[in-house]
Scaffold this motif. Structure first.
Motif, PDB file in Angstrom:
ATOM      1  N   PRO A  21      75.442  23.448  16.310  1.00 43.74           N
ATOM      2  CA  PRO A  21      76.405  24.483  15.897  1.00 43.74           C
ATOM      3  C   PRO A  21      76.163  25.843  16.554  1.00 43.74           C
ATOM      4  CG  PRO A  21      75.620  23.262  13.985  1.00 43.74           C
ATOM      5  CD  PRO A  21      74.761  22.852  15.154  1.00 43.74           C
ATOM      6  N   GLN A  22      74.926  26.132  16.939  1.00 40.25           N
ATOM      7  CA  GLN A  22      74.626  27.412  17.579  1.00 40.25           C
ATOM      8  C   GLN A  22      74.942  27.386  19.074  1.00 40.25           C
ATOM      9  OE1 GLN A  22      72.009  26.013  15.479  1.00 40.25           O
ATOM     10  NE2 GLN A  22      72.954  27.151  13.814  1.00 40.25           N
ATOM     11  N   HIS A  24      76.927  25.032  20.791  1.00 42.47           N
ATOM     12  CA  HIS A  24      78.230  24.492  21.195  1.00 42.47           C
ATOM     13  C   HIS A  24      79.141  24.383  19.961  1.00 42.47           C
ATOM     14  CE1 HIS A  24      81.000  22.717  23.860  1.00 42.47           C
ATOM     15  NE2 HIS A  24      80.297  21.702  24.330  1.00 42.47           N
ATOM     16  N   PRO A  25      79.431  25.530  19.308  1.00 40.20           N
ATOM     17  CA  PRO A  25      80.185  25.505  18.049  1.00 40.20           C
ATOM     18  C   PRO A  25      81.575  24.894  18.175  1.00 40.20           C
ATOM     19  CG  PRO A  25      79.935  27.765  18.861  1.00 40.20           C
ATOM     20  CD  PRO A  25      79.076  26.897  19.719  1.00 40.20           C
ATOM     21  N   GLU A  26      82.259  25.110  19.312  1.00 44.88           N
ATOM     22  CA  GLU A  26      83.608  24.567  19.456  1.00 44.88           C
ATOM     23  C   GLU A  26      83.591  23.040  19.456  1.00 44.88           C
ATOM     24  OE1 GLU A  26      81.865  25.608  23.432  1.00 44.88           O
ATOM     25  OE2 GLU A  26      82.050  26.629  21.533  1.00 44.88           O
ATOM     26  N   CYS A  27      82.573  22.438  19.982  1.00 49.61           N
ATOM     27  CA  CYS A  27      82.440  20.980  20.000  1.00 49.61           C
ATOM     28  C   CYS A  27      82.229  20.449  18.580  1.00 49.61           C
ATOM     29  CB  CYS A  27      81.269  20.585  20.904  1.00 49.61           C
ATOM     30  SG  CYS A  27      81.008  18.812  21.058  1.00 49.61           S
ATOM     31  N   VAL A  28      81.359  21.122  17.831  1.00 44.68           N
ATOM     32  CA  VAL A  28      81.088  20.722  16.443  1.00 44.68           C
ATOM     33  C   VAL A  28      82.345  20.883  15.595  1.00 44.68           C
ATOM     34  CG1 VAL A  28      79.718  21.262  14.380  1.00 44.68           C
ATOM     35  CG2 VAL A  28      78.631  21.271  16.642  1.00 44.68           C
ATOM     36  N   GLY A  31      84.715  18.166  15.426  1.00 38.47           N
ATOM     37  CA  GLY A  31      84.269  16.985  14.694  1.00 38.47           C
ATOM     38  C   GLY A  31      83.407  16.015  15.480  1.00 38.47           C
ATOM     39  N   HIS A  32      82.957  16.425  16.658  1.00 40.51           N
ATOM     40  CA  HIS A  32      82.095  15.559  17.465  1.00 40.51           C
ATOM     41  C   HIS A  32      80.678  15.550  16.891  1.00 40.51           C
ATOM     42  CE1 HIS A  32      85.231  15.014  20.397  1.00 40.51           C
ATOM     43  NE2 HIS A  32      85.340  16.328  20.570  1.00 40.51           N
ATOM     44  N   SER A  33      79.935  14.489  17.179  1.00 42.00           N
ATOM     45  CA  SER A  33      78.558  14.380  16.688  1.00 42.00           C
ATOM     46  C   SER A  33      77.689  15.456  17.332  1.00 42.00           C
ATOM     47  CB  SER A  33      77.978  13.000  17.005  1.00 42.00           C
ATOM     48  OG  SER A  33      77.717  12.876  18.398  1.00 42.00           O
ATOM     49  N   GLN A  62      69.291  15.664  14.325  1.00 40.21           N
ATOM     50  CA  GLN A  62      68.706  16.683  13.461  1.00 40.21           C
ATOM     51  C   GLN A  62      67.305  17.068  13.922  1.00 40.21           C
ATOM     52  OE1 GLN A  62      70.467  18.461  11.251  1.00 40.21           O
ATOM     53  NE2 GLN A  62      72.177  17.228  11.926  1.00 40.21           N
ATOM     54  N   HIS A  63      66.301  16.258  13.630  1.00 37.12           N
ATOM     55  CA  HIS A  63      64.915  16.669  13.889  1.00 37.12           C
ATOM     56  C   HIS A  63      64.092  15.517  14.450  1.00 37.12           C
ATOM     57  CE1 HIS A  63      65.785  20.015  11.137  1.00 37.12           C
ATOM     58  NE2 HIS A  63      66.216  19.111  10.297  1.00 37.12           N
TER      59      HIS A  63
END
Length: 158
Positions: A21-22, A24-28, A31-33, A62-63
């Motif tokens: 989200p930080q 590439h916010p437009e991609c998130v 609704g993309h993974s 995630q981690h």
């Protein structure tokens, strides 16, 4: 950007995808993974449409700590109390690990959830033994770890 591989069999680029989200916010927002968004951002930065030859993106969902949880001889449960088979869909990895006895520290404020204590990073050395001993189980539970393992196996055969 041209990557110089002289003398190298491969280049591995690792990025935890919780940063999607930080970076590439437009991609998130579309609704993309998180994995796809991080992969896309890396491709943009490297000036390519796909992973360059001999360059491999390692993008744990995630981690990286997901792999530690997946190596535990216990089954995480979803909200319906069913055993989770894909650990990469879990969003509360830290809370699971803390419940299993991993060191933690208080969050930013007193009401925040406890966080894993990751400093100093060499604390993780003791967990690496468990991961290697239970690698087959962790690979079954984490597609990205399995992908990395396969890549390493292929590199060893070269």
């Amino acid at each position: 950007m041209m990557i110089d591989f002289r003398g190298a069999a491969a280049l591995f680029v690792q990025m935890d995808t919780d940063i999607a989200p930080q970076i590439h916010p437009e991609c998130v927002q579309l609704g993309h993974s998180a994995r796809l968004c991080c992969q896309d951002k890396l491709n943009q930065r490297l000036g390519t449409n796909a992973e360059p030859a001999r360059c491999h993106y390692i993008l744990p969902t995630q981690h990286t700590e997901t792999w530690l949880l997946a190596s535990q001889i216990y089954s995480a449960l979803d909200i319906n109390l069913n055993a989770v088979t894909n650990y990469e869909i879990l969003s509360d990895i830290e809370q699971h690990l803390i419940a299993l006895g991993y060191k933690s520290k208080q969050g930013v404020n007193k009401k925040a959830a406890r966080k894993l204590d990751k400093r100093p990073a060499d604390k993780y050395k003791k967990y690496s033994k468990q991961l290697t001993e239970n690698l087959v189980l962790a690979r079954q539970r984490c597609a990205e770890l399995d992908r990395l393992s396969i890549l390493f196996e292929q590199q060893i055969q070269i």
